[in-house]
Design an enzyme around this catalytic site. Structure first.
Site, PDB file in Angstrom:
ATOM      1  N   ARG A   8      80.396  44.235  84.723  1.00 15.29           N
ATOM      2  CA  ARG A   8      80.309  45.258  83.680  1.00 15.29           C
ATOM      3  C   ARG A   8      78.886  45.823  83.596  1.00 15.29           C
ATOM      4  O   ARG A   8      78.627  46.953  84.003  1.00 15.29           O
ATOM      5  CB  ARG A   8      80.763  44.662  82.320  1.00 15.29           C
ATOM      6  CG  ARG A   8      81.006  45.701  81.229  1.00 15.29           C
ATOM      7  CD  ARG A   8      79.775  46.169  80.498  1.00 15.29           C
ATOM      8  NE  ARG A   8      79.050  45.079  79.850  1.00 15.29           N
ATOM      9  CZ  ARG A   8      77.839  45.232  79.306  1.00 15.29           C
ATOM     10  NH1 ARG A   8      77.232  46.410  79.342  1.00 15.29           N
ATOM     11  NH2 ARG A   8      77.210  44.210  78.756  1.00 15.29           N
ATOM     12  N   ASP A   9      77.958  45.041  83.126  1.00 14.92           N
ATOM     13  CA  ASP A   9      76.589  45.524  82.933  1.00 14.92           C
ATOM     14  C   ASP A   9      75.943  45.889  84.265  1.00 14.92           C
ATOM     15  O   ASP A   9      75.159  46.839  84.350  1.00 14.92           O
ATOM     16  CB  ASP A   9      75.781  44.426  82.222  1.00 14.92           C
ATOM     17  CG  ASP A   9      74.398  44.868  81.817  1.00 14.92           C
ATOM     18  OD1 ASP A   9      74.117  46.074  81.811  1.00 14.92           O
ATOM     19  OD2 ASP A   9      73.578  43.988  81.500  1.00 14.92           O
ATOM     20  N   ASN A  18      68.957  43.230  85.792  1.00 16.50           N
ATOM     21  CA  ASN A  18      69.378  42.055  85.035  1.00 16.50           C
ATOM     22  C   ASN A  18      68.865  40.797  85.732  1.00 16.50           C
ATOM     23  O   ASN A  18      68.728  40.760  86.955  1.00 16.50           O
ATOM     24  CB  ASN A  18      70.907  41.978  85.014  1.00 16.50           C
ATOM     25  CG  ASN A  18      71.522  42.957  84.046  1.00 16.50           C
ATOM     26  OD1 ASN A  18      71.280  42.878  82.855  1.00 16.50           O
ATOM     27  ND2 ASN A  18      72.322  43.879  84.561  1.00 16.50           N
ATOM     28  N   CYS A  38      70.418  49.108  82.688  1.00 15.32           N
ATOM     29  CA  CYS A  38      70.988  49.790  81.536  1.00 15.32           C
ATOM     30  C   CYS A  38      70.876  51.290  81.770  1.00 15.32           C
ATOM     31  O   CYS A  38      69.778  51.811  81.925  1.00 15.32           O
ATOM     32  CB  CYS A  38      70.266  49.422  80.250  1.00 15.32           C
ATOM     33  SG  CYS A  38      70.833  50.400  78.850  1.00 15.32           S
ATOM     34  N   HIS A  55      66.120  40.893  81.264  1.00 18.27           N
ATOM     35  CA  HIS A  55      65.950  41.754  82.432  1.00 18.27           C
ATOM     36  C   HIS A  55      64.626  41.423  83.095  1.00 18.27           C
ATOM     37  O   HIS A  55      63.656  41.053  82.417  1.00 18.27           O
ATOM     38  CB  HIS A  55      65.980  43.228  82.017  1.00 18.27           C
ATOM     39  CG  HIS A  55      67.359  43.733  81.707  1.00 18.27           C
ATOM     40  ND1 HIS A  55      67.666  45.065  81.656  1.00 18.27           N
ATOM     41  CD2 HIS A  55      68.520  43.080  81.440  1.00 18.27           C
ATOM     42  CE1 HIS A  55      68.955  45.223  81.377  1.00 18.27           C
ATOM     43  NE2 HIS A  55      69.489  44.041  81.225  1.00 18.27           N
ATOM     44  N   HIS A 112      69.827  37.558  76.872  1.00 20.82           N
ATOM     45  CA  HIS A 112      70.164  38.511  77.932  1.00 20.82           C
ATOM     46  C   HIS A 112      68.851  39.145  78.390  1.00 20.82           C
ATOM     47  O   HIS A 112      68.303  40.016  77.721  1.00 20.82           O
ATOM     48  CB  HIS A 112      71.126  39.555  77.344  1.00 20.82           C
ATOM     49  CG  HIS A 112      71.611  40.580  78.315  1.00 20.82           C
ATOM     50  ND1 HIS A 112      72.939  40.711  78.643  1.00 20.82           N
ATOM     51  CD2 HIS A 112      70.964  41.545  79.016  1.00 20.82           C
ATOM     52  CE1 HIS A 112      73.093  41.714  79.501  1.00 20.82           C
ATOM     53  NE2 HIS A 112      71.901  42.237  79.739  1.00 20.82           N
TER      54      HIS A 112
HETATM   55 MG    MG Z   1      71.670  43.980  81.054  1.00 17.71          MG
END
Ligand code: MG
Length: 306
Positions: free
Chosen positions: A24-25, A257, A248, A217, A215
């Site tokens: 997804r991300d 990420n 993002c 990065h 989360h």
């Molecule tokens: Mg992310």
């Protein structure tokens, strides 16, 4: 050497949960649009590699994220859709998720005014009114809701973000009924002391580490150091993206990420169990490189290349 030497550190969790966000991300921010059958195989391979949670896709409007326009078709190709979390931006997205058999959803909030307006088309305060019916309806259907909090450690337009604003954002999302917050360093500017201070601020407001995920990065090379700070604090859920996929799409300076492989190498070296088969995971990211047309940025994927 295919696995690190294990040396336990006192005070760290015995086991953590990796919440895999690559499909997804990650894929939503890749310029290549990956065919639906490749996405389905990716998710199946990630599960087979031992990742306990794989966020499958987002029910966002295809106009905004064309990379994920095949969400329903993808879910239709997968077994046990009820195990796969899906991001839902609004009530329309929730409707689509429920119709597809989804039983775990996530909403995506912002700690800052500017990103709320840019990403959600709402003010910071208005976002909660937008999420309220999404969360309430999901809970009424027996579907659980995770809440992302973006821009927790810095914002590309506003710069520094006050910890109390992040905590207030998270508390309001928990008050709506979310079971967990994923605290995002969306642009990767945070450093370990900042992570510790943020977690301390949540704890001081009555939110324990058991309700928190992180989360990170790797934009500034800090993602693993920040994960270690969270680990020492007691956080037991870590978002990561296989092969370091994506970033993002709404935040210009956001890249990379935290790669799941890099996180797993550190955790296994620390004797923290994840249930992940690192070789199977690396093989999956290597296989995906062929479909993305570029090498993985993960250091571990590169180091373990055959
Ligand atoms: Mg992310």
């Amino acid at each position: 050497m295919r696995e690190p030497t294990t040396v336990r550190q006192d005070g760290l969790p015995e086991r953590v949960t990796i919440y895999e966000v690559g499909p997804r991300d990650g894929l939503q921010n890749e310029s290549a649009v990956v065919p639906v059958e490749v996405k389905a195989e990716l998710i199946t391979r990630l599960q087979a590699a031992g990742l306990p949670v794989v966020e499958a896709t987002s029910m966002v409007h295809p106009r905004w994220v064309p990379q994920l326009a095949d969400a329903e078709e993808l879910l239709g190709r997968l077994d046990h859709v009820e195990r796969l979390p899906v991001l839902v931006p609004n009530e329309r997205g929730l409707d689509r998720a429920l119709a597809a058999g989804v039983r775990h959803v996530a909403v995506f909030g912002s700690a800052t005014e500017t990103f709320a307006r840019r990403n959600l088309n709402r003010s910071w305060d208005e976002q909660f009114a937008m999420f309220e019916p999404v969360v309430a309806r999901a809970l009424a259907e027996g579907v659980d809701v995770r809440a992302y909090v973006s821009m927790c450690l810095g914002d590309p337009w506003e710069g520094e973000v006050a910890l109390d604003r992040v905590v207030e954002t998270g508390r309001r999302l928990l008050d709506l009924g979310a079971y967990q917050l994923s605290l995002g360093d969306t642009i990767g500017v945070g450093t370990p002391g900042h992570v510790t201070a943020l977690l301390d601020a949540f704890n001081a407001a009555g939110t324990g580490d058991d309700l928190l995920a992180v989360h990170f990065h790797d934009t500034y090379g800090q993602a693993l150091a920040n994960a270690y700070a969270a680990l020492a604090h007691g956080v037991t859920t870590y978002d990561a993206s296989a092969g370091g996929l994506g970033g993002c799409p709404y935040a210009e300076s956001a890249t990379g990420n935290l790669a799941t492989e890099d996180l797993v190498w550190m955790l296994h070296g620390l004797g923290v169990a994840t249930g992940v088969d690192l070789e199977a995971l690396v093989a999956t990211s290597r296989w995906l490189e062929g479909h993305l047309g570029r090498p993985s940025p993960s250091r571990v994927v590169r180091a373990l290349a055959p």
